[in-house]
Design a protein around this motif. Structure first.
Motif, PDB file in Angstrom:
ATOM      1  N   ASN A 167       1.066   2.089  -0.342  1.00  0.00           N
ATOM      2  CA  ASN A 167       1.299   0.667  -0.092  1.00  0.00           C
ATOM      3  C   ASN A 167       1.640   0.373   1.360  1.00  0.00           C
ATOM      4  O   ASN A 167       1.476  -0.751   1.816  1.00  0.00           O
ATOM      5  CB  ASN A 167       2.382   0.130  -1.017  1.00  0.00           C
ATOM      6  N   ALA A 172       4.575   4.584  -2.576  1.00  0.00           N
ATOM      7  CA  ALA A 172       5.158   3.919  -1.406  1.00  0.00           C
ATOM      8  C   ALA A 172       4.307   4.178  -0.164  1.00  0.00           C
ATOM      9  O   ALA A 172       4.059   3.269   0.638  1.00  0.00           O
ATOM     10  CB  ALA A 172       6.588   4.399  -1.189  1.00  0.00           C
ATOM     11  N   ARG A 173       3.828   5.407  -0.007  1.00  0.00           N
ATOM     12  CA  ARG A 173       2.975   5.748   1.138  1.00  0.00           C
ATOM     13  C   ARG A 173       1.663   4.960   1.080  1.00  0.00           C
ATOM     14  O   ARG A 173       1.209   4.416   2.083  1.00  0.00           O
ATOM     15  CB  ARG A 173       2.678   7.250   1.139  1.00  0.00           C
ATOM     16  N   VAL A 231       5.191   0.471  -8.779  1.00  0.00           N
ATOM     17  CA  VAL A 231       6.036   1.605  -9.166  1.00  0.00           C
ATOM     18  C   VAL A 231       5.665   2.108 -10.563  1.00  0.00           C
ATOM     19  O   VAL A 231       5.642   3.313 -10.812  1.00  0.00           O
ATOM     20  CB  VAL A 231       7.534   1.220  -9.098  1.00  0.00           C
TER      21      VAL A 231
END
Length: 71
Positions: free
Chosen positions: A53, A50-51, A16
């Protein structure tokens, strides 16, 4: 995915905290103006991490001295 290290670099899964570096890299219009990876906000950068990962392995390239993402 395990973290890989060289003398100067660390290759690791995105975190993050990489959102700012990813945004800086992918928001520059002269570099990515024709790329589907272009980001327009920090929120988009966080969602992109997030995408990345969730899909096939993509690694953040970081300088070992400060662990800051450079690519």
């Amino acid at each position: 995915m395990d973290t890989l290290e060289t003398e100067r670099l660390v290759l690791r899964p995105f975190e993050v905290k990489d959102a700012a570096g990813l945004y800086e890299l992918l928001s520059h219009p002269r570099v990515h103006c024709f790329s589907s990876d272009r980001l327009d906000s920090m929120e988009a950068a966080a969602a992109d991490i997030a995408r990345r990962n969730a899909g096939p392995v993509q690694l953040a390239v970081c300088l070992k001295e400060h662990n800051g993402m450079i690519g």
